[in-house]
Design a protein around this motif. Sequence first.
Motif, PDB file in Angstrom:
ATOM      1  N   TYR A 168       0.820  -1.216   0.000  1.00  0.00           N
ATOM      2  CA  TYR A 168       0.000   0.000   0.000  1.00  0.00           C
ATOM      3  C   TYR A 168       0.853   1.263   0.000  1.00  0.00           C
ATOM      4  N   ASN A 169       1.841   1.322   0.907  1.00  0.00           N
ATOM      5  CA  ASN A 169       2.676   2.509   0.972  1.00  0.00           C
ATOM      6  C   ASN A 169       3.581   2.639  -0.254  1.00  0.00           C
ATOM      7  N   LEU A 170       3.962   1.516  -0.848  1.00  0.00           N
ATOM      8  CA  LEU A 170       4.662   1.560  -2.131  1.00  0.00           C
ATOM      9  C   LEU A 170       3.772   2.229  -3.176  1.00  0.00           C
ATOM     10  N   GLY A 171       2.495   1.872  -3.179  1.00  0.00           N
ATOM     11  CA  GLY A 171       1.549   2.533  -4.080  1.00  0.00           C
ATOM     12  C   GLY A 171       1.474   4.024  -3.844  1.00  0.00           C
ATOM     13  N   ASN A 172       1.516   4.440  -2.578  1.00  0.00           N
ATOM     14  CA  ASN A 172       1.483   5.877  -2.277  1.00  0.00           C
ATOM     15  C   ASN A 172       2.696   6.602  -2.851  1.00  0.00           C
ATOM     16  N   ALA A 173       3.860   5.961  -2.755  1.00  0.00           N
ATOM     17  CA  ALA A 173       5.067   6.591  -3.291  1.00  0.00           C
ATOM     18  C   ALA A 173       4.985   6.710  -4.811  1.00  0.00           C
ATOM     19  N   TYR A 174       4.497   5.656  -5.467  1.00  0.00           N
ATOM     20  CA  TYR A 174       4.299   5.750  -6.916  1.00  0.00           C
ATOM     21  C   TYR A 174       3.275   6.838  -7.252  1.00  0.00           C
ATOM     22  N   TYR A 175       2.226   6.918  -6.450  1.00  0.00           N
ATOM     23  CA  TYR A 175       1.196   7.938  -6.675  1.00  0.00           C
ATOM     24  C   TYR A 175       1.804   9.336  -6.597  1.00  0.00           C
ATOM     25  N   ALA A 176       2.655   9.543  -5.588  1.00  0.00           N
ATOM     26  CA  ALA A 176       3.269  10.863  -5.413  1.00  0.00           C
ATOM     27  C   ALA A 176       4.129  11.243  -6.611  1.00  0.00           C
ATOM     28  N   LEU A 177       4.676  10.245  -7.303  1.00  0.00           N
ATOM     29  CA  LEU A 177       5.494  10.498  -8.487  1.00  0.00           C
ATOM     30  C   LEU A 177       4.662  10.553  -9.764  1.00  0.00           C
ATOM     31  N   GLY A 178       3.355  10.364  -9.641  1.00  0.00           N
ATOM     32  CA  GLY A 178       2.482  10.384 -10.811  1.00  0.00           C
ATOM     33  C   GLY A 178       2.480   9.102 -11.600  1.00  0.00           C
ATOM     34  N   GLU A 179       3.045   8.041 -11.043  1.00  0.00           N
ATOM     35  CA  GLU A 179       3.099   6.750 -11.739  1.00  0.00           C
ATOM     36  C   GLU A 179       1.863   5.943 -11.363  1.00  0.00           C
ATOM     37  N   ARG A 180       0.724   6.322 -11.968  1.00  0.00           N
ATOM     38  CA  ARG A 180      -0.576   5.810 -11.535  1.00  0.00           C
ATOM     39  C   ARG A 180      -0.735   4.301 -11.760  1.00  0.00           C
ATOM     40  N   ASP A 181      -0.218   3.791 -12.861  1.00  0.00           N
ATOM     41  CA  ASP A 181      -0.380   2.358 -13.115  1.00  0.00           C
ATOM     42  C   ASP A 181       0.355   1.523 -12.072  1.00  0.00           C
ATOM     43  N   HIS A 182       1.594   1.929 -11.750  1.00  0.00           N
ATOM     44  CA  HIS A 182       2.334   1.220 -10.712  1.00  0.00           C
ATOM     45  C   HIS A 182       1.633   1.347  -9.366  1.00  0.00           C
ATOM     46  N   ALA A 183       1.087   2.525  -9.094  1.00  0.00           N
ATOM     47  CA  ALA A 183       0.355   2.718  -7.836  1.00  0.00           C
ATOM     48  C   ALA A 183      -0.833   1.773  -7.765  1.00  0.00           C
ATOM     49  N   ALA A 184      -1.598   1.693  -8.849  1.00  0.00           N
ATOM     50  CA  ALA A 184      -2.778   0.828  -8.858  1.00  0.00           C
ATOM     51  C   ALA A 184      -2.393  -0.624  -8.634  1.00  0.00           C
ATOM     52  N   ALA A 185      -1.315  -1.062  -9.278  1.00  0.00           N
ATOM     53  CA  ALA A 185      -0.882  -2.454  -9.110  1.00  0.00           C
ATOM     54  C   ALA A 185      -0.511  -2.736  -7.654  1.00  0.00           C
ATOM     55  N   SER A 186       0.153  -1.797  -7.017  1.00  0.00           N
ATOM     56  CA  SER A 186       0.523  -1.994  -5.616  1.00  0.00           C
ATOM     57  C   SER A 186      -0.706  -2.009  -4.723  1.00  0.00           C
ATOM     58  N   TYR A 187      -1.641  -1.105  -4.964  1.00  0.00           N
ATOM     59  CA  TYR A 187      -2.866  -1.081  -4.160  1.00  0.00           C
ATOM     60  C   TYR A 187      -3.644  -2.388  -4.315  1.00  0.00           C
ATOM     61  N   LEU A 188      -3.738  -2.891  -5.556  1.00  0.00           N
ATOM     62  CA  LEU A 188      -4.496  -4.128  -5.777  1.00  0.00           C
ATOM     63  C   LEU A 188      -3.838  -5.312  -5.074  1.00  0.00           C
ATOM     64  N   GLU A 189      -2.516  -5.335  -5.051  1.00  0.00           N
ATOM     65  CA  GLU A 189      -1.833  -6.412  -4.335  1.00  0.00           C
ATOM     66  C   GLU A 189      -2.092  -6.299  -2.836  1.00  0.00           C
ATOM     67  N   ALA A 190      -2.119  -5.072  -2.318  1.00  0.00           N
ATOM     68  CA  ALA A 190      -2.440  -4.891  -0.898  1.00  0.00           C
ATOM     69  C   ALA A 190      -3.827  -5.427  -0.586  1.00  0.00           C
ATOM     70  N   ILE A 191      -4.795  -5.154  -1.468  1.00  0.00           N
ATOM     71  CA  ILE A 191      -6.161  -5.645  -1.257  1.00  0.00           C
ATOM     72  C   ILE A 191      -6.223  -7.160  -1.359  1.00  0.00           C
ATOM     73  N   ASN A 192      -5.473  -7.731  -2.292  1.00  0.00           N
ATOM     74  CA  ASN A 192      -5.448  -9.183  -2.403  1.00  0.00           C
ATOM     75  C   ASN A 192      -4.983  -9.834  -1.100  1.00  0.00           C
ATOM     76  N   GLN A 193      -4.025  -9.176  -0.448  1.00  0.00           N
ATOM     77  CA  GLN A 193      -3.483  -9.748   0.779  1.00  0.00           C
ATOM     78  C   GLN A 193      -4.323  -9.416   2.009  1.00  0.00           C
ATOM     79  N   GLN A 194      -4.942  -8.231   2.015  1.00  0.00           N
ATOM     80  CA  GLN A 194      -5.754  -7.822   3.168  1.00  0.00           C
ATOM     81  C   GLN A 194      -6.925  -6.981   2.670  1.00  0.00           C
ATOM     82  N   PRO A 195      -8.035  -7.619   2.346  1.00  0.00           N
ATOM     83  CA  PRO A 195      -9.153  -6.923   1.698  1.00  0.00           C
ATOM     84  C   PRO A 195      -9.812  -5.852   2.551  1.00  0.00           C
ATOM     85  N   ASN A 196      -9.602  -5.864   3.863  1.00  0.00           N
ATOM     86  CA  ASN A 196     -10.336  -4.937   4.725  1.00  0.00           C
ATOM     87  C   ASN A 196      -9.583  -3.656   5.046  1.00  0.00           C
TER      88      ASN A 196
END
Length: 339
Positions: A168-196
Amino acid sequence: AIALRDPRPIVLQRAHHSASEPTHPRPIWLRQPISGSVSWLCTGLIPFLDAHAMTGLPPNSVAALLRSALAHHQEGRLDEAESQYRQVLVSQPRQQDALRLLGVLNRQRGNLQSARDLLELARQIAPHIPDTHHDLGLVWFELHQYREAIAAYQRALEICRDFPEAHYNLGNAYYALGERDHAAASYLEAINQQPNLAEVHFNLGLLEQDRRNDPAAVIHYENALRIRPHYPEALLNLGLSQTNLGELKEATSSFQKALALRPDSIEACLNLGDVLQRAGAFAESESCCRRALALQPVHHDLQSRLRSGLGQGELVLHDGGQRHLLRVARLGCPRCPPA
């Protein structure tokens, strides 16, 4: 450990934030299900300390001091916690748990350089501990050194792939750099591991709003609200996407709920006033905008709008050649609660 964010004028596209705030929604601080506490550290470290003999102090002293320091830390008694962490380090200057926890405490206090130095030393002593790399990534993020933060999170994930907060926090760092696709991939992996993790669904909603994909944004915000019903930021942004989709009744309900949770939210007042105006409820819309003006009397755009005849259906305000809609297109980065 949930390492609780979160990037994001009434011009009015994004909520106002100070230049010192990080440009991301909401980070996760410690590895635990409840954001903002250090309970995971207590439950995770104490059995380890009890099971391992330590040298330098009498047999149980390090474990006892760390146990006591963690209890102080968890209850927010940071001075007492710091004092006891330092007692351990007087005897054992390379005791990595005390170094790491003292680094976490310094980050909480905003002493980022000290936090970085302590966590770097803890990392060098025990490079196999993924949480130390993760904690260091949080510090780099708050220093706006996003590439360094990414490297630290990735190292944590090389050691422990099953680490949703690091994804999740990796996604935030990508988001801050404007790398939205990488951010989305990181967020989705976080949800896969902990959906709540409600924050992850919230951030995915932000990404979809960036893409002007309001139907998908609505789904993510609704998912966040199923996990955390009293989530004003999600309600506000859900209402915005519903407004964009023409779902005025649903948007009104979302903004009203957000305002009930945050009665002093000028964003909720303005958005509710806007959607009521779109629905033709001009008197109610004016009441919302006057409430917003009471909250922020120096809001010149709003003063101009009220003078220009809000109650007669005036939709937009022209000021200096700019078209200003009375809505806030997403709540930027709410300040993180203390860990």
